[in-house]
Design an enzyme around this catalytic site. Sequence first.
Site, PDB file in Angstrom:
ATOM      1  CE  LYS A   1      70.677  49.237  80.905  1.00 19.40           C
ATOM      2  NZ  LYS A   1      70.766  48.110  79.963  1.00 19.40           N
TER       3      LYS A   1
ATOM      4  CG  ASP B 208      72.633  47.768  77.211  1.00 23.35           C
ATOM      5  OD1 ASP B 208      72.589  46.656  77.766  1.00 23.35           O
ATOM      6  OD2 ASP B 208      72.225  48.812  77.748  1.00 23.35           O
TER       7      ASP B 208
ATOM      8  CB  CYS C 138      74.973  37.787  81.228  1.00 28.73           C
ATOM      9  SG  CYS C 138      74.228  37.477  82.822  1.00 28.73           S
TER      10      CYS C 138
ATOM     11  NE  ARG D 187      70.645  48.767  85.327  1.00 30.45           N
ATOM     12  CZ  ARG D 187      70.029  47.686  85.772  1.00 30.45           C
ATOM     13  NH1 ARG D 187      68.873  47.792  86.412  1.00 30.45           N
ATOM     14  NH2 ARG D 187      70.532  46.499  85.567  1.00 30.45           N
TER      15      ARG D 187
ATOM     16  CE1 TYR E 263      76.814  52.611  87.298  1.00 27.92           C
ATOM     17  CE2 TYR E 263      74.446  52.334  87.009  1.00 27.92           C
ATOM     18  CZ  TYR E 263      75.747  51.926  86.759  1.00 27.92           C
ATOM     19  OH  TYR E 263      75.968  50.842  85.951  1.00 27.92           O
TER      20      TYR E 263
ATOM     21  CG  HIS F 233      68.575  44.551  78.388  1.00 28.03           C
ATOM     22  ND1 HIS F 233      68.769  43.886  79.577  1.00 28.03           N
ATOM     23  CD2 HIS F 233      69.650  45.368  78.257  1.00 28.03           C
ATOM     24  CE1 HIS F 233      69.896  44.284  80.141  1.00 28.03           C
ATOM     25  NE2 HIS F 233      70.449  45.172  79.358  1.00 28.03           N
TER      26      HIS F 233
ATOM     27  CB  SER G  78      72.853  43.912  83.774  1.00 30.61           C
ATOM     28  OG  SER G  78      71.643  44.546  83.457  1.00 30.61           O
TER      29      SER G  78
ATOM     30  NE  ARG H 232      78.384  49.255  84.323  1.00 31.34           N
ATOM     31  CZ  ARG H 232      77.363  48.665  83.703  1.00 31.34           C
ATOM     32  NH1 ARG H 232      77.177  48.792  82.406  1.00 31.34           N
ATOM     33  NH2 ARG H 232      76.522  47.916  84.371  1.00 31.34           N
TER      34      ARG H 232
HETATM   35  C1  OXD Z   1      72.814  47.286  82.541  1.00 27.92           C
HETATM   36  C2  OXD Z   1      73.657  48.159  81.703  1.00 27.92           C
HETATM   37  O1  OXD Z   1      72.848  47.407  83.775  1.00 27.92           O
HETATM   38  O2  OXD Z   1      73.662  47.959  80.493  1.00 27.92           O
HETATM   39  O3  OXD Z   1      72.110  46.440  81.969  1.00 27.92           O
HETATM   40  O4  OXD Z   1      74.302  49.061  82.245  1.00 27.92           O
HETATM   41 MN    MN Z   2      72.135  46.495  79.880  1.00 30.86          MN
END
Ligand code: OXD
Ligand code: MN
Length: 595
Positions: free
Chosen positions: A210, A281, A254, A73, A201, A230, A252, A379
Amino acid sequence: MAKIQIQHKRLKDWVDKMARMCEPERIVWIDGSEVQKKQLEQEAVSSGEIIQLNQEKLPGCFLHRTAPDDVARTEHLTFICTKRKRDAGPNNNWMSPQAAYRKAGAIFIGAMKERTMYVIPFSMGPVGSPFSKVGVELTDSIYVVLNMLIMTRVGSAVLMHLDKDGEFTKCLHSKAQLDINKRLILHFPEDNTIWSVGSGYGGNVLLGKKCLSLRIASFIARKEHWLAEHMLIMGVEEPNGHIGYIAAAFPSACGKTNLAMLVPPQGLKVKNYRIWTVGDDIAWMRIDSDGSLWAINPETGFFGVAPSTNSKTNPNMVATIKKDTIYTNVLLKPDGTVWWEGADGDVPQEGIDWQGRAWKPGSLDANREPIKAAHANSRFTTPIANCPTASYRLEQHHGVPISAIIFGGRRAHLTPLVYESFNWQHGVFVGAAMASELTAAQVGKLGEVRRDPMAMLPFCGYNMSDYFRHWLDTGKCMTKPPKIFHVNWFRTDKNGKFLWPGFRENLRILEWILQRSSGKVRAKETAIGYIPFHSDIDMTGLVLGEDALDELFAINKKDWLEELKRIKKFFKQFKKDLPEELWQEYEALSKRLKE
Ligand code: OXD
Ligand code: MN
């Protein structure tokens, strides 16, 4: 392809208008059928946009590579475009709607020449649920269409639900030239509109994720009195059949995904816990008629980080991604399967790396650094339904009742393994004061600590001081609010080694959290909140270093007073807009630390 009759004039007019600007060669409506999906896969394979993987070993799986400068992102190119700058807040980049439409419009003009414009009607949340929202994404990327088919509910059912005049978020995307200098991710919350151009992306282009489910939804949620967060959502079922549901916000990369589908550790096996995954998420949460908070996951897929996903860190995900999965920016092996750093199995002796170049272990770049087989933020997009722990309540219109909210970050020092806030208001302060070290999911310097309230800093579609106010108000409207906790799986010792093993062992902490939520266990009061008595954490089968638990729960008042200074600096940027209650909590914490 099935011919769709469009009854919705506003929708039709908007599609026509966007088509006049982007000038696609043709327009294709996505109906959500298997037949159409197969045709699109074939087309994308023929054009090289995706590569079909070994269909015996990975049925229904494909590989895609993004441009090397389009792999995460791009927060610096992401804008909230409200009439007043104040409404975007210091937490967002801002552009006036007029300037934003003009700037992006110049890139969109003719951007789809000789391309197809796909029209994707999608529902975030079960079609027809009062929790759900509809969007329509226009895109010139089949990759986006195929991903949206995994991540959301797509097609004719959504159009039928929209009927002649239903509300929907207008989402426009074009790859354009995939030029980072002509890349913009724009949100117009006051127009319920998203424009994304110049990227391919996922986080920038799967606009249901998002952009809609967090940035636009958070704006709508404030007006409609609910929360768009989130957060992962998971259930922990006890042998008596009771399921305690948890919603947890971590920045993100984690470990939300790993936690959401963990396998109970060996030592707790006799307790027969069962884990149910609702989402990894995003959580949309509403106060229901029983006065408690209920949550749905608006998505139907996982967009997970590949590196380090393996049978030890996440066996349920390894099982999930064996079919119907789109991999992005991983290594292609000679047998048509895929690999990434930290995947199962031996390191392959050769392959094609994420940039499409021949790769061998030990290859070095111009700076003599090892060349990665897969990008650090590579991903997979995969259906939740294929996950062995997928919750049977995924399609329930009111979702699941939340017993505990957890905030967490990646902090090598300072924050204990777990602590509980004193009450909702204090919990909001804990969330607002959250911070974490940067990971590969964002463009930026790895390891640097940044403040990330509720893990929403990159995703809150409006001024965060209004967002904190909204959280405080929400607490007042519940008769049975969930308790709020904070966890940190990443604390290290003086040699930089993790003190806590994490992954499946985290269930030991979730167990304490759920016991606290149902009032079954005592706790120790400290300056920052309640922490467990060591003996209340079930450590059966887990041996840590001698003083590890003491170190994991240590509260160093000097360090916390330093942290307070950083919190103050962060809060101050909101000036007089920051809710007074957060300053009260700040002062109260400061006082407790000095006592
Ligand atoms: C993020 C995702 O970047 O979930 O938080 O892709
Ligand atoms: Mn995320």
